[in-house]
Design a protein around this motif. Structure first.
Motif, PDB file in Angstrom:
ATOM      1  N   PHE A 143      12.340  12.113  -3.344  1.00 57.29           N
ATOM      2  CA  PHE A 143      11.715  11.445  -2.206  1.00 57.29           C
ATOM      3  C   PHE A 143      10.687  10.412  -2.663  1.00 57.29           C
ATOM      4  O   PHE A 143       9.941  10.641  -3.609  1.00 57.29           O
ATOM      5  CB  PHE A 143      11.041  12.478  -1.323  1.00 57.29           C
ATOM      6  CG  PHE A 143      10.321  11.890  -0.146  1.00 57.29           C
ATOM      7  CD1 PHE A 143      11.026  11.464   0.952  1.00 57.29           C
ATOM      8  CD2 PHE A 143       8.936  11.750  -0.158  1.00 57.29           C
ATOM      9  CE1 PHE A 143      10.374  10.920   2.041  1.00 57.29           C
ATOM     10  CE2 PHE A 143       8.285  11.198   0.923  1.00 57.29           C
ATOM     11  CZ  PHE A 143       9.007  10.785   2.020  1.00 57.29           C
ATOM     12  N   GLN A 144      10.687   9.279  -1.994  1.00 54.33           N
ATOM     13  CA  GLN A 144       9.695   8.239  -2.286  1.00 54.33           C
ATOM     14  C   GLN A 144       8.511   8.419  -1.345  1.00 54.33           C
ATOM     15  O   GLN A 144       8.630   8.207  -0.148  1.00 54.33           O
ATOM     16  CB  GLN A 144      10.323   6.863  -2.078  1.00 54.33           C
ATOM     17  CG  GLN A 144       9.324   5.729  -2.001  1.00 54.33           C
ATOM     18  CD  GLN A 144       8.764   5.356  -3.356  1.00 54.33           C
ATOM     19  OE1 GLN A 144       9.493   5.200  -4.303  1.00 54.33           O
ATOM     20  NE2 GLN A 144       7.457   5.252  -3.443  1.00 54.33           N
ATOM     21  N   PRO A 145       7.355   8.852  -1.873  1.00 51.32           N
ATOM     22  CA  PRO A 145       6.216   9.031  -0.974  1.00 51.32           C
ATOM     23  C   PRO A 145       5.651   7.693  -0.490  1.00 51.32           C
ATOM     24  O   PRO A 145       5.620   6.735  -1.252  1.00 51.32           O
ATOM     25  CB  PRO A 145       5.191   9.771  -1.840  1.00 51.32           C
ATOM     26  CG  PRO A 145       5.717   9.782  -3.212  1.00 51.32           C
ATOM     27  CD  PRO A 145       7.045   9.144  -3.259  1.00 51.32           C
ATOM     28  N   TRP A 146       5.241   7.694   0.783  1.00 50.30           N
ATOM     29  CA  TRP A 146       4.574   6.496   1.324  1.00 50.30           C
ATOM     30  C   TRP A 146       3.097   6.680   1.043  1.00 50.30           C
ATOM     31  O   TRP A 146       2.391   7.319   1.809  1.00 50.30           O
ATOM     32  CB  TRP A 146       4.792   6.387   2.822  1.00 50.30           C
ATOM     33  CG  TRP A 146       6.202   6.265   3.251  1.00 50.30           C
ATOM     34  CD1 TRP A 146       7.295   6.883   2.716  1.00 50.30           C
ATOM     35  CD2 TRP A 146       6.697   5.488   4.351  1.00 50.30           C
ATOM     36  NE1 TRP A 146       8.417   6.535   3.405  1.00 50.30           N
ATOM     37  CE2 TRP A 146       8.086   5.682   4.416  1.00 50.30           C
ATOM     38  CE3 TRP A 146       6.081   4.651   5.281  1.00 50.30           C
ATOM     39  CZ2 TRP A 146       8.880   5.064   5.373  1.00 50.30           C
ATOM     40  CZ3 TRP A 146       6.871   4.043   6.233  1.00 50.30           C
ATOM     41  CH2 TRP A 146       8.257   4.249   6.265  1.00 50.30           C
ATOM     42  N   VAL A 147       2.648   6.063  -0.029  1.00 50.88           N
ATOM     43  CA  VAL A 147       1.277   6.308  -0.463  1.00 50.88           C
ATOM     44  C   VAL A 147       0.274   5.993   0.637  1.00 50.88           C
ATOM     45  O   VAL A 147      -0.719   6.677   0.823  1.00 50.88           O
ATOM     46  CB  VAL A 147       0.973   5.460  -1.716  1.00 50.88           C
ATOM     47  CG1 VAL A 147      -0.460   5.661  -2.145  1.00 50.88           C
ATOM     48  CG2 VAL A 147       1.908   5.840  -2.836  1.00 50.88           C
ATOM     49  N   ILE A 148       0.576   4.986   1.425  1.00 45.91           N
ATOM     50  CA  ILE A 148      -0.394   4.538   2.435  1.00 45.91           C
ATOM     51  C   ILE A 148      -0.697   5.641   3.438  1.00 45.91           C
ATOM     52  O   ILE A 148      -1.767   5.689   4.025  1.00 45.91           O
ATOM     53  CB  ILE A 148       0.128   3.265   3.144  1.00 45.91           C
ATOM     54  CG1 ILE A 148      -1.001   2.592   3.914  1.00 45.91           C
ATOM     55  CG2 ILE A 148       1.264   3.588   4.068  1.00 45.91           C
ATOM     56  CD1 ILE A 148      -0.643   1.247   4.443  1.00 45.91           C
ATOM     57  N   MET A 149       0.255   6.559   3.629  1.00 46.26           N
ATOM     58  CA  MET A 149       0.070   7.581   4.644  1.00 46.26           C
ATOM     59  C   MET A 149      -1.018   8.590   4.266  1.00 46.26           C
ATOM     60  O   MET A 149      -1.624   9.198   5.131  1.00 46.26           O
ATOM     61  CB  MET A 149       1.387   8.325   4.882  1.00 46.26           C
ATOM     62  CG  MET A 149       2.365   7.516   5.683  1.00 46.26           C
ATOM     63  SD  MET A 149       1.676   7.030   7.256  1.00 46.26           S
ATOM     64  CE  MET A 149       2.762   5.706   7.712  1.00 46.26           C
ATOM     65  N   VAL A 150      -1.234   8.812   2.974  1.00 47.02           N
ATOM     66  CA  VAL A 150      -2.303   9.735   2.606  1.00 47.02           C
ATOM     67  C   VAL A 150      -3.614   8.998   2.372  1.00 47.02           C
ATOM     68  O   VAL A 150      -4.637   9.609   2.116  1.00 47.02           O
ATOM     69  CB  VAL A 150      -1.943  10.574   1.365  1.00 47.02           C
ATOM     70  CG1 VAL A 150      -0.835  11.534   1.690  1.00 47.02           C
ATOM     71  CG2 VAL A 150      -1.550   9.703   0.203  1.00 47.02           C
TER      72      VAL A 150
ATOM     73  N   LEU B 128       5.646  11.957   5.640  1.00 43.61           N
ATOM     74  CA  LEU B 128       5.878  10.624   5.064  1.00 43.61           C
ATOM     75  C   LEU B 128       5.136  10.443   3.746  1.00 43.61           C
ATOM     76  O   LEU B 128       5.637   9.801   2.827  1.00 43.61           O
ATOM     77  CB  LEU B 128       5.446   9.541   6.045  1.00 43.61           C
ATOM     78  CG  LEU B 128       6.385   9.322   7.226  1.00 43.61           C
ATOM     79  CD1 LEU B 128       5.837   8.234   8.117  1.00 43.61           C
ATOM     80  CD2 LEU B 128       7.772   8.959   6.765  1.00 43.61           C
TER      81      LEU B 128
ATOM     82  N   ALA C 255       0.828  -1.203   0.000  1.00 45.12           N
ATOM     83  CA  ALA C 255       0.000   0.000   0.000  1.00 45.12           C
ATOM     84  C   ALA C 255       0.861   1.251   0.000  1.00 45.12           C
ATOM     85  O   ALA C 255       0.473   2.272  -0.552  1.00 45.12           O
ATOM     86  CB  ALA C 255      -0.923  -0.004   1.215  1.00 45.12           C
ATOM     87  N   ALA C 256       2.037   1.169   0.640  1.00 42.84           N
ATOM     88  CA  ALA C 256       2.862   2.370   0.761  1.00 42.84           C
ATOM     89  C   ALA C 256       3.665   2.625  -0.512  1.00 42.84           C
ATOM     90  O   ALA C 256       3.817   3.759  -0.938  1.00 42.84           O
ATOM     91  CB  ALA C 256       3.789   2.265   1.967  1.00 42.84           C
TER      92      ALA C 256
ATOM     93  N   LEU D 158      14.423   6.540   2.250  1.00 45.19           N
ATOM     94  CA  LEU D 158      13.394   7.539   1.969  1.00 45.19           C
ATOM     95  C   LEU D 158      13.451   8.067   0.545  1.00 45.19           C
ATOM     96  O   LEU D 158      12.666   8.915   0.170  1.00 45.19           O
ATOM     97  CB  LEU D 158      13.457   8.729   2.940  1.00 45.19           C
ATOM     98  CG  LEU D 158      13.138   8.432   4.388  1.00 45.19           C
ATOM     99  CD1 LEU D 158      13.201   9.712   5.200  1.00 45.19           C
ATOM    100  CD2 LEU D 158      11.762   7.819   4.522  1.00 45.19           C
ATOM    101  N   MET D 159      14.390   7.559  -0.243  1.00 44.01           N
ATOM    102  CA  MET D 159      14.500   8.082  -1.603  1.00 44.01           C
ATOM    103  C   MET D 159      13.901   7.114  -2.601  1.00 44.01           C
ATOM    104  O   MET D 159      13.837   5.912  -2.375  1.00 44.01           O
ATOM    105  CB  MET D 159      15.963   8.339  -1.964  1.00 44.01           C
ATOM    106  CG  MET D 159      16.570   9.488  -1.220  1.00 44.01           C
ATOM    107  SD  MET D 159      15.705  10.999  -1.613  1.00 44.01           S
ATOM    108  CE  MET D 159      15.639  11.777  -0.017  1.00 44.01           C
TER     109      MET D 159
END
Lengths: 255, 381, 215
Positions: free
Chosen positions: C170-177, C155, B134-135, B164-165
């Protein structure tokens, strides 16, 4: 009934409660008098105060809200037709007429298709913008697209509202390769001017061969298809009515 | 030390010297060949992925045990299993930092939150995978082909993304290796989005080069057979899963052979075999009743095929197992075996749990339910 | 002297001791839904602050007039009025923000913090303490929303108030939104605060224990 066996004893304290409940809402009957007049007075007073507050808030923000809405629409139109500097809102009626929409009334909206004619700084028609919508991955994707009468093609799209998955579906706003599809997406009408000559359609990533096809984003095929369908549906409905009347729109009407 | 002559205790009367630790250790042993082959397929990136994910699981487990929030010991090998399985379900070029996140989430959210080993509701490895899916949906869908030349000396570039990249896209790297970008799609994704079907023998052994597949199904079946024979795992669950998936796929195949792939492809592509043998059989999250195991397995098989066919995702094993995990207490409840002696004569009565007076609060205990009073009075009138 | 202490106490109650988000765990629906970014969280918090303070003031002023039979109806009318006002104001300030918050502005009406304060506090206290208490409560709510919104934005998008923190890679954490992210972050904060509270309790208990030993 009256023989008080142990199990029924438990219900004795309940009974008076039910009696009160039975007569309580019936009216201002004993055992207690309800302050009906006080209730009405208080509610009336509160409603009056609240009404005044709401009317004051509505009046004082009305202009700002209207200006905001206009700016938002203008910005969306300017984004899809970069040459534009002013817009006018029109309705394309089923009879084939094109009517300038006046005021905020929604009366004629039932049958007419709303579109915006965008004019450049000299008052010449720069393009036409209209909204389209289609079901995406999560919810309906609503887009605004710009139509250029000169090349009979779509020259830009912007998203009005969507709830697509961030990072995948919402690439339709950011993906440069995808947006390049809309530099000149062919929406020519057929000879009878009754429908599009070629259906606008999103095709698999890397499979675009024709000017009316949209190269989908790899991994976001469903959203890409929704964009294609939204443009196609809206153009199919609007353009046959609009194109014969384009001459009437060439100059910005002074109104 | 005096040995008691007679030991009196309540059921269950376990005779074999089979502790949690023994079982877990043997599961780890049986996973090692699979991991070895996986590393052989994908090289140094797969090795790094397995090591990092397992280390993340072990460190999280250690931290949470030492703070006293979780039962169990580090030496019971359960965190190792979670780590290895999790690494096997992730793509080999999955960025290492995301792998670490998956490992931490798997143990912390999937296991420690419920109280540690034996208390977890969901399979921890799948919880970790579901979180990263999901992330980071893009990263988890980017596979790379197996058996690339130079896989033992060179990392897949996405593996080494900084924390984080965003990882580098594999497309350019593959282009430099003269492979087209489609080689990076899994057989399931190829079938779902492009309509290309892989051959059976390729799927079964995963030996053919340049195919993006997970660990080899044949090897997993072999290792699973070892576990089942040694009774470290119940054979019913994998059999039920594979059987129901094959049956569902076969029915659909019979209805429309052009739209649906053959059952063989369904069974041996994607993670179904790994899920059926190692994930669904997690003892804490699957039913204990034999009948329940069949129901549970059938549910997983059916859901997997349904998700694969009708959803936006190419693979459905993970969600199928998680859903069945959630359903397993219910499955257990409705498949209670009839106690001995309470059989045919009285009718099929299941074991019931009469309302214990201890459960009733004081007010409730003194209260009289209307139903009881009604029954009490009626004969009098 | 005593009065100032009381006032201070009223004010800090909502910020810390009875924090609506982390202690009372109230108003979760808007909190989980709108805290996708720090700006949304702050706007929502400020809107709630306005409604809570105004409605507490008005409820408290009218507390002697309202018969208890119609008090809930009265409170709801008052709250709904101020929510409508806030709705217009946000539309006037920024339409984009209004669209981002969606129906949750209107849903402030049913936010249990506001009705709860009206019922439990404002209806029993004079306007000044009631409003001060409301301000404290709202600040507590804003802090809670901001704690969630900032973590989710950092995040989920790599930004804070729209300012990029980690660069474009930056790699967004999609789950956070997405909705689950809200639950994860809220759970994390609750865990953190309960851990902190317990640690504080333990050190205090240790100190008093030592004290009795010495005595």
């Amino acid at each position: 009934m009256t023989s008080a066996s142990p199990p029924t004893q438990g219900s004795i304290p309940v009974r008076p409660v039910t009696v009160v409940r039975a007569t309580g809402p019936g009216g201002a009957q004993p055992p207690q008098k309800l302050p009906t007049a006080g209730m009405i007075r208080t509610l009336g007073l509160v409603s009056a105060i609240c009404g005044v507050i709401i009317v004051a808030a509505y009046q004082s923000t009305y202009d700002a809200v209207a200006a905001n809405k206009r700016i938002a629409t203008e910005r969306a139109v300017f984004k899809v037709i970069p040459a534009a500097s002013s817009i006018a809102e029109y309705l394309a009626l089923p009879s084939g007429e094109v009517a300038l929409k006046v005021g905020a009334g929604e009366t004629a909206a039932s049958a007419g298709i709303r579109f915006f004619a965008a004019y450049d700084a000299h008052g010449q028609l720069a393009g036409v913008a209209a909204e389209g919508a289609a079901k995406g991955y999560a919810d309906t994707v609503r887009i605004m697209f710009g139509y250029s009468p000169a090349c009979q093609c779509v020259v830009g799209i912007g998203v009005v509202a969507m709830r697509e998955t961030p990072g995948i579906g919402d690439k339709i706003i950011t993906d440069r390769e995808f947006l390049a599809n809309f530099n000149a997406l062919d929406v020519k009408l057929n000879a009878e001017l009754s429908a599009l000559a070629n259906e606008v359609k999103a095709v698999k990533h890397g499979a675009k061969t024709q000017a009316w096809q949209i190269d989908a984003i790899a991994g976001a095929t469903i959203t890409s298809r929704a964009v294609g369908k939204a443009i196609n549906d809206a153009a199919q409905a609007l353009l046959p009515r609009l194109v014969p009347r384009l001459d009437a729109l060439q100059q910005r009407s002074k109104s | 030390m005096t040995q008691p002559l007679i030991e009196i205790r309540s059921a269950p009367h376990v005779k074999a010297a089979k502790s949690v630790e023994t079982i877990m250790r043997h599961v780890v042993y049986s996973l090692l060949p699979i991991c070895a082959f996986y590393i052989f397929q994908y090289g140094i990136s797969a090795l790094a992925s397995i090591l990092v994910v397992t280390a993340a699981c072990l460190l999280t487990e250690r931290t949470l045990i030492s703070t006293g929030t979780q039962a169990g010991r580090l030496s019971d090998f359960s965190a190792v299993i979670t780590g290895l399985l999790l690494a096997l379900t992730l793509p080999p070029g999955f960025p290492l930092w995301m792998g670490a996140v998956a490992g931490i989430v798997a143990i912390a959210l999937g296991k420690a939150l419920f109280g540690g080993i034996g208390f977890n509701v969901f399979n921890p490895a799948l919880v970790g995978r579901a979180f990263v899916q999901a992330a980071f949906p893009t990263a988890i869908a980017s596979y790379t082909p197996s058996f690339l030349a130079g896989r033992f000396t060179e990392f897949i570039p996405s593996s080494l993304a900084l924390p984080l990249m965003m990882p580098a896209t594999a497309a350019d790297w593959l282009k430099a290796k003269n492979l087209d970008a489609l080689a990076g799609a899994t057989p399931l994704a190829k079938w779902k989005f492009d309509g290309v079907m892989a051959n059976a023998d390729e799927l079964l052994t995963s030996l053919s080069g340049n195919m993006a597949v997970g660990p080899a199904p044949a090897l997993i079946l072999l290792c699973g057979a070892y576990l089942a024979l040694r009774r470290f795992m119940d054979w019913r669950i994998p059999v039920a899963i594979l059987g129901s998936a094959a049956l569902t796929a076969w029915v659909l195949f019979a209805i429309d052979a052009t739209r649906y792939p053959n059952p063989f492809f369904m069974l041996f592509s994607g993670g179904l075999i790994l899920g059926a043998v190692y994930m669904a059989t997690d003892m804490a999250t699957s039913p204990v009743t034999p009948k329940g195991m069949w129901v549970y397995g059938a549910l997983i098989g059916l859901l997997t095929v349904v998700i694969r066919y009708y959803s936006g995702l190419p693979e459905g094993v993970m969600y199928a197992i998680l859903i069945a995990n959630a359903a397993s207490p219910l499955i257990e409840k409705v498949t209670q075996p009839t106690p001995f002696g309470r059989g045919a004569g009285i009718g099929r009565k299941r074991a019931s749990y009469p309302l214990n007076p201890g459960y009733i609060s004081r007010e409730e205990a003194s209260a009289v339910t209307p139903k009881k009073r009604f029954l009490h009075r009626k004969p009098k009138k | 002297m005593n009065a100032t202490v009381d006032i201070w106490d009223e004010f800090t109650e909502g910020i810390w001791r009875q924090n609506p988000v982390f202690v009372m765990v109230l108003g979760l629906c808007p909190m989980l839904a709108v805290t996708v970014s720090a700006v949304n969280a702050l706007t929502m918090g400020l809107a709630t602050l306005f409604v809570l303070v105004c409605s507490s003031g008005l409820v408290s002023m009218m507390r002697k007039l309202v018969p208890k039979e119609v008090r809930i109806a009265t409170y709801i009318v008052i709250i709904a009025t101020f929510v409508t006002v806030v709705d217009y104001i946000i539309q006037a300030v920024s339409l984009a923000l209004y669209e981002a918050l969606g129906a949750f502005i209107q849903l402030i009406v049913v936010n249990c913090i506001i009705l709860g304060r009206a019922e439990a506090h404002a209806s029993k206290n004079p306007p000044i303490p009631a409003m001060i208490n409301a301000v404290g409560m709202s600040i507590g709510f804003v802090i809670g929303l901001f704690a969630l919104g900032s973590v989710r934005e950092i995040l989920g998008a790599g930004t804070l108030f729209g300012v990029s923190l980690f660069g474009s890679n930056f790699q967004p954490w999609v789950i956070m939104v997405l909705p689950p992210g809200g639950f994860f972050v809220l759970g994390g904060w609750l865990l953190f605060f309960s851990w902190w509270a317990r640690r504080k309790q333990r050190t205090q208990a240790g100190r008093t224990g030592e004290g009795t030993q010495h005595a």
